[in-house]
Structure formats: C-alpha cells, structure tokens
Design a protein around this motif. Structure first.
Motif, mmCIF file in Angstrom:
data_model
loop_
_atom_site.group_PDB
_atom_site.id
_atom_site.type_symbol
_atom_site.label_atom_id
_atom_site.label_comp_id
_atom_site.label_asym_id
_atom_site.label_seq_id
_atom_site.Cartn_x
_atom_site.Cartn_y
_atom_site.Cartn_z
ATOM 1 N N PHE A 199 10.026 0.737 -10.568
ATOM 2 C CA PHE A 199 11.473 0.617 -10.802
ATOM 3 C C PHE A 199 12.038 -0.694 -10.252
ATOM 4 C CE2 PHE A 199 11.244 5.139 -11.674
ATOM 5 C CZ PHE A 199 12.262 5.346 -12.596
ATOM 6 N N GLY A 200 11.163 -1.685 -10.026
ATOM 7 C CA GLY A 200 11.652 -2.918 -9.423
ATOM 8 C C GLY A 200 10.985 -4.150 -10.023
ATOM 9 N N ALA A 201 11.690 -4.857 -10.876
ATOM 10 C CA ALA A 201 11.124 -6.055 -11.516
ATOM 11 C C ALA A 201 10.616 -7.022 -10.458
ATOM 12 C CB ALA A 201 12.194 -6.735 -12.378
ATOM 13 N N GLY A 202 9.369 -7.470 -10.611
ATOM 14 C CA GLY A 202 8.824 -8.472 -9.709
ATOM 15 C C GLY A 202 8.323 -7.924 -8.385
ATOM 16 N N ARG A 203 8.491 -6.617 -8.168
ATOM 17 C CA ARG A 203 8.012 -6.038 -6.915
ATOM 18 C C ARG A 203 6.501 -5.778 -7.018
ATOM 19 N NH1 ARG A 203 12.201 -8.016 -5.918
ATOM 20 N NH2 ARG A 203 13.927 -7.090 -4.748
ATOM 21 N N TRP A 204 5.913 -5.282 -5.893
ATOM 22 C CA TRP A 204 4.462 -5.087 -5.828
ATOM 23 C C TRP A 204 3.928 -4.146 -6.910
ATOM 24 C CZ3 TRP A 204 5.116 -3.782 -0.004
ATOM 25 C CH2 TRP A 204 5.094 -4.958 0.754
ATOM 26 N N THR A 205 2.855 -4.576 -7.572
ATOM 27 C CA THR A 205 2.049 -3.630 -8.334
ATOM 28 C C THR A 205 1.174 -2.855 -7.343
ATOM 29 O OG1 THR A 205 0.451 -5.412 -8.685
ATOM 30 C CG2 THR A 205 2.043 -5.002 -10.455
ATOM 31 N N VAL A 206 0.522 -1.809 -7.822
ATOM 32 C CA VAL A 206 -0.160 -0.904 -6.881
ATOM 33 C C VAL A 206 -1.292 -1.609 -6.137
ATOM 34 C CG1 VAL A 206 -1.777 0.093 -8.568
ATOM 35 C CG2 VAL A 206 -1.021 1.447 -6.604
ATOM 36 N N ASP A 207 -1.972 -2.557 -6.815
ATOM 37 C CA ASP A 207 -3.081 -3.259 -6.161
ATOM 38 C C ASP A 207 -2.609 -4.249 -5.109
ATOM 39 O OD1 ASP A 207 -2.063 -4.462 -8.600
ATOM 40 O OD2 ASP A 207 -3.468 -6.094 -8.233
ATOM 41 N N ARG A 208 -1.309 -4.566 -5.108
ATOM 42 C CA ARG A 208 -0.792 -5.567 -4.176
ATOM 43 C C ARG A 208 -0.057 -4.958 -2.984
ATOM 44 N NH1 ARG A 208 -0.782 -10.828 -6.316
ATOM 45 N NH2 ARG A 208 0.783 -11.355 -4.762
ATOM 46 N N ILE A 209 0.035 -3.644 -2.938
ATOM 47 C CA ILE A 209 0.683 -3.023 -1.782
ATOM 48 C C ILE A 209 -0.210 -3.251 -0.567
ATOM 49 C CG2 ILE A 209 1.496 -0.857 -0.769
ATOM 50 C CD1 ILE A 209 1.817 0.199 -3.654
ATOM 51 N N PRO A 210 0.301 -3.874 0.492
ATOM 52 C CA PRO A 210 -0.558 -4.122 1.657
ATOM 53 C C PRO A 210 -1.032 -2.808 2.269
ATOM 54 C CG PRO A 210 1.523 -5.348 1.805
ATOM 55 C CD PRO A 210 1.671 -4.381 0.666
ATOM 56 N N LEU A 211 -2.249 -2.819 2.798
ATOM 57 C CA LEU A 211 -2.767 -1.614 3.449
ATOM 58 C C LEU A 211 -1.854 -1.165 4.585
ATOM 59 C CD1 LEU A 211 -6.603 -2.399 3.551
ATOM 60 C CD2 LEU A 211 -5.384 -0.890 1.976
ATOM 61 N N SER A 212 -1.110 -2.105 5.167
ATOM 62 C CA SER A 212 -0.221 -1.736 6.275
ATOM 63 C C SER A 212 0.888 -0.781 5.843
ATOM 64 C CB SER A 212 0.399 -2.993 6.896
ATOM 65 O OG SER A 212 1.082 -3.735 5.911
ATOM 66 N N ARG A 213 1.191 -0.728 4.526
ATOM 67 C CA ARG A 213 2.179 0.238 4.032
ATOM 68 C C ARG A 213 1.542 1.586 3.710
ATOM 69 N NH1 ARG A 213 7.617 -1.492 2.751
ATOM 70 N NH2 ARG A 213 7.769 -3.422 3.920
ATOM 71 N N LEU A 214 0.237 1.674 3.850
ATOM 72 C CA LEU A 214 -0.487 2.848 3.358
ATOM 73 C C LEU A 214 -1.123 3.670 4.481
ATOM 74 C CD1 LEU A 214 -2.076 1.129 0.240
ATOM 75 C CD2 LEU A 214 -0.108 2.678 0.287
ATOM 76 N N HIS A 215 -0.789 3.334 5.715
ATOM 77 C CA HIS A 215 -1.225 4.176 6.827
ATOM 78 C C HIS A 215 -0.263 3.945 7.974
ATOM 79 C CE1 HIS A 215 -2.710 1.021 9.539
ATOM 80 N NE2 HIS A 215 -2.895 0.353 8.424
ATOM 81 N N GLY A 216 -0.236 4.900 8.888
ATOM 82 C CA GLY A 216 0.617 4.724 10.054
ATOM 83 C C GLY A 216 1.104 6.045 10.597
ATOM 84 N N PRO A 217 1.925 5.967 11.630
ATOM 85 C CA PRO A 217 2.487 7.181 12.215
ATOM 86 C C PRO A 217 3.389 7.872 11.200
ATOM 87 C CG PRO A 217 3.519 5.208 13.146
ATOM 88 C CD PRO A 217 2.388 4.738 12.284
ATOM 89 N N ALA A 218 3.322 9.192 11.169
ATOM 90 C CA ALA A 218 4.027 9.948 10.137
ATOM 91 C C ALA A 218 4.858 11.061 10.745
ATOM 92 C CB ALA A 218 3.021 10.532 9.148
ATOM 93 N N VAL A 219 5.878 11.484 10.003
ATOM 94 C CA VAL A 219 6.712 12.618 10.409
ATOM 95 C C VAL A 219 6.923 13.529 9.203
ATOM 96 C CG1 VAL A 219 7.936 11.134 12.072
ATOM 97 C CG2 VAL A 219 8.961 11.596 9.826
ATOM 98 N N THR A 220 7.210 14.796 9.495
ATOM 99 C CA THR A 220 7.547 15.756 8.448
ATOM 100 C C THR A 220 8.976 16.231 8.671
ATOM 101 O OG1 THR A 220 5.262 16.545 8.562
ATOM 102 C CG2 THR A 220 6.814 17.860 7.268
ATOM 103 N N VAL A 221 9.821 16.058 7.664
ATOM 104 C CA VAL A 221 11.199 16.536 7.734
ATOM 105 C C VAL A 221 11.278 17.806 6.890
ATOM 106 C CG1 VAL A 221 13.623 15.996 7.304
ATOM 107 C CG2 VAL A 221 12.029 14.174 8.011
ATOM 108 N N ASP A 222 11.468 18.945 7.562
ATOM 109 C CA ASP A 222 11.463 20.237 6.871
ATOM 110 C C ASP A 222 12.851 20.535 6.317
ATOM 111 O OD1 ASP A 222 11.169 22.758 5.926
ATOM 112 O OD2 ASP A 222 10.382 23.618 7.779
ATOM 113 N N VAL A 223 12.981 20.504 5.009
ATOM 114 C CA VAL A 223 14.252 20.824 4.349
ATOM 115 C C VAL A 223 14.065 22.027 3.433
ATOM 116 C CG1 VAL A 223 15.287 18.527 4.477
ATOM 117 C CG2 VAL A 223 13.688 19.056 2.618
ATOM 118 N N SER A 224 13.076 22.860 3.745
ATOM 119 C CA SER A 224 12.720 23.941 2.817
ATOM 120 C C SER A 224 13.802 25.013 2.721
ATOM 121 C CB SER A 224 11.367 24.543 3.201
ATOM 122 O OG SER A 224 11.359 24.957 4.540
#
Lengths: 277, 277
Positions: B101-126
C-alpha cells in the motif's frame, strides 16, 4: 539488493557468567543481546537467495514465476499492488523434507521446530571442490574439521561450504549445464555430501540438519540419491542452494531456518538466517 | 498436526547478570539458553497456519493449490515425491510488505532482517472483539496495556490477539462470509487496527512490525485501508492470519518472522515463531 548482513537487537547489553559447555548456545546469547550500547556487534546474515525469474531449479522443473497483478493508484486515490506466484517445492533456497526420499517420513509442515534452529558449523571444502566439480564431502573432511575446531555439537546444523555459491545464478558454472529437461541430467556437475559421511553425521553425531551451497545434497553425478535416502530415513532435513556461506565462521554461531508451511509438502521455499556474534 | 510448541536449545544453561532495561532481549536470553539441565524450559511456538486447500485467502483470490507431482517407488527401487504449488502473496499466514500500500516502499525481499525479529508483546482485545466483530483496536487499548505492563519496548513487534484465530478455517466465523468474489467484500466482518492507533504505534512507539489473528490489519468494513497506508508509509510490515496467539504471554518473549524471499513481492507466505521463556 538488500545487504545480507543486518545488525540485531538494537539495544541492550548483558554480562553472562557461568556458561555451560554448549558454545553454540552461549554464543547465540552474545548475538541475541549485543548492541550499540556495548559488546560485540551481533549480526543476522541472510543465507537465502531471492526467488525471481533467474532462480535456479532442477533442469526438469519450470522454475519460479511471479504473476504480476494489480499495481498502481486505485480509483480511490491510494497506491496498491498485489501479485500471485507459482513454484516447484524444490528450487532456489529450499528445504528437502524427509518424505522427499523417505516413505512415511515427515512432510515439511511436520518437521519439528527443534530441527530448524540450533548451534551451527561451517565445513569449508571449497579447495577440494575447486579442484573437482564432482567432489563428495567425506568423513575425513568432517574429522579434519573436528581436529581443528573440536567435536561437532550434538543436534548441530552442519553447513558445507563448497564455494559454488559464488557462481549463482550462472547455471553452467553452478551446476554444469544450462540445458533444460531430462537431457541435462547427465551433464550435472557439482559437489555434494558422500553417503558414508551422511551416515556418519546421522549416526555418530546426531545432527539436526545439513545444508550446502549447491543444488542438491547428493552430488550432480548421483543417480541413486543415497545421501538423500540416508538423511530421509533418519528424518534429517537438508537445506539446498544456500547463499552467503562465505560470511560464516567455522563455529560459534546459530542458524534459524523457517520453511513455508506447506501441508503435505515434500519440500518448500526456505528463509534461513545465521546469527553470528 | 505437528504440536505447535517445541522445546528449544536442548542443552546448556547460563546465569546472566547485569541485564539492561530491554526486557524482551533479556528474556530471549533465557529462552535461548534454558534447557533440560536446569532453568525455565524455553519454548518455540509456531504462529503459522499451514497452507492447504482450506487456507483462508481474500474472497477475490483463488487460494493455495498444491499440484501433486511424483510420489511413490521409482523404477530404481527407492521412494521419491516432489510437488509444485501456486498461491497469492496475500493469504494464509503472510506478510504485507510496505509496497503493498505504499508506492516506492520496501518490497518483501528488501525488508531488513532487523524488522523481522525482536522483543514482542501481545495486546489482548478478545473481549472487545467478542462483543463487536467490527472492533478496531484503539490507542486506549494500547495505553491500557502499558498501564498494566509498562511502556512498549522500542522497535517492538506488537501482536494483537482478537481471539478470531480460534475460528480458523471457518470462513463465516473468521471473516463474516464464505462467499467468493467481489460480492463478498461488503459482508466482511472482522476486527482490525484503528488508523489512529497505527499512527500512534509508528510515531510514538517506533514499532518494528505489527501482527494479528484476522485476515487484515484494517478491519473487515474498511474501504480505504488507512491503517495499511499509514504502516506502509512508515515502512512497517504487517503480519496477518497469525495462529496460536492464545499461547503467548503479554510480554517478555521474542518473535522471529521469516517470509519467503520473493524479489519484488508485495507480500509473501510467512513462517513466524515466538520464543517464550
């Protein structure tokens, strides 16, 4: 292209004491927690070739096709694009599930995550492979590695660096031929893992998985695929067509290898990374 | 089915001191290094639905097709099977690359690995989503999470647990309709992330990525996909159709999310795991 080397965890530092003997896990610690505030810079290295029209598949396979769909401004004034693709399971950087050559063995969706990450080693056989395109990595190569670096960790991920990764995506240099179809099969020449060494890794060292930078874990001239069959019988996955193995040390790093979760698949595209302290 | 929870690193133990404030990274340490010799048992949890004929895609997409190839004993007496498949980029457990949804933004092969791992949280809105299928997670939900659990880590991976994952693969319960084609679009009802909350996460908390257990990060009744557009403009990937979010704690775990590396892709099948101490 995206640079293959990315910094990991961007903040944080830890001082660890009391490390047990599992060097792979201990070094993963360093990789996980180092960052700009101090300590060695941990790196995530992408061992994956991208999928595109040049991605190398077996000569009898069609290869990867991206069917481009929408792309551009919509009537509502926002940008949108989305595509479809098709592929063989076994091409590019991919995983061989044990069922590929083993009746009743794991399909790709059933491989436990414990086989898909862990301490890893790189066995450099590039000199031998430069001298002989049909080289098969033998028990002696593995024993030589152990003589220099210590015993292979139990449940290790063993990566064989043949050096052929540098030829990608030139089919003639990488696999010996750019012909397509059955006629190309006798012309395949690239290194692989000797069946005796596969048996030794499985039985004597209880490896979790094995990978290399050629199209197949059996060498190009194999007609009976014994190495595949030995690994499959032991439910040991193989990673093929790996990239960037030259960026890896001999030991002291970890690998995470996550395949597309195709239910009933005999293999799948694999995204595989190394975490190097 | 493979059990989603797998033990990690099978040996080793570490005593860590001097932890900095990055709780996510610190707990990843525990997860990396705990094992049968002592300490809490680290677990790798698979957040990925398998791809098969029942995998849920957008109503206008064909879905996943496994084209079965060889399978059985060969003339040479060994077992062999190999298949092909085809798929849309955006279906099942997948990643939206920013260019979706973003002209000129990263294609999937160009997403840095740094965006693909890290500390995570779960927000429960169930609870809110049980009461309202068209619920949009708002800034107030995120502030409430922070009031209970502390400030979101910088560059966190934020997972929204709507509870809709339990309906998979029942299309009517999961997305509001099992009709196909454009006629189904007005009948889509499932929760998503409010654009204002997306902007807050990007601008005020500098998140690395966001994911949820519904078909889209914009709720089913969205016609303008503002949340997608806000995330895309900031090069923040979204993970959709996640599985097993109910197995996750509110914080103190890590995520590794590795998409198929489709060159020029606007999205791709994603294999995503959580590492929970």
């Amino acid at each position: 292209m995206t640079p293959p080397i990315q910094p990991i965890f961007r903040t944080g530092r830890v001082v660890a004491t009391g490390l047990a003997r599992t060097t792979g896990a201990a070094l993963l610690l360093t990789a996980c927690l180092s960052g700009p505030t101090g300590g060695p810079e941990g790196r995530w290295i992408d061992l994956t070739h991208p999928f595109d029209a040049h991605t190398i598949f077996w000569p009898t396979e069609e290869g990867f096709v991206l069917e481009r769909g929408a792309g551009g401004l919509t009537a509502d004034g926002y940008y949108y694009e989305a595509h479809r693709f098709r592929s063989a399971e076994h091409g590019g950087t991919h995983i061989d599930a044990p069922i590929h050559f083993g009746a009743g063995r794991w399909t790709v969706d059933r491989i436990p995550l414990s086989r898909l990450h862990g301490p890893a080693v790189t066995v450099d056989v590039s000199l031998a492979c430069d001298a002989d395109r049909d080289y098969r990595v033998g028990i002696e190569d593995l024993r030589e590695w152990e003589a220099m670096h210590g015993r292979l960790p139990t449940e290790a991920i063993v990566l064989l660096r043949t050096g052929f990764g540098r030829f990608w995506p030139d089919r003639i240099r990488y696999m010996g031929t750019d012909e397509r179809g059955a006629v190309a099969i006798p012309k395949l020449h690239f290194p692989g893992l000797h069946p005796e060494a596969a048996r030794w890794l499985v039985e004597e060292r209880q490896i979790a998985a094995v990978g290399l930078d050629t199209p197949s874990i059996d060498y190009g001239q194999s007609r009976t695929f014994e190495t595949h069959r030995i690994l499959a019988a032991a439910n040991v996955p193989a990673f093929e067509n790996l990239a960037n193995l030259t960026a890896l040390p001999a030991r002291g790093f970890a690998v995470v290898a996550l395949p597309m979760k195709i239910r009933g698949g005999s293999g799948a595209p694999l995204r595989i990374v190394a975490i190097v302290p």
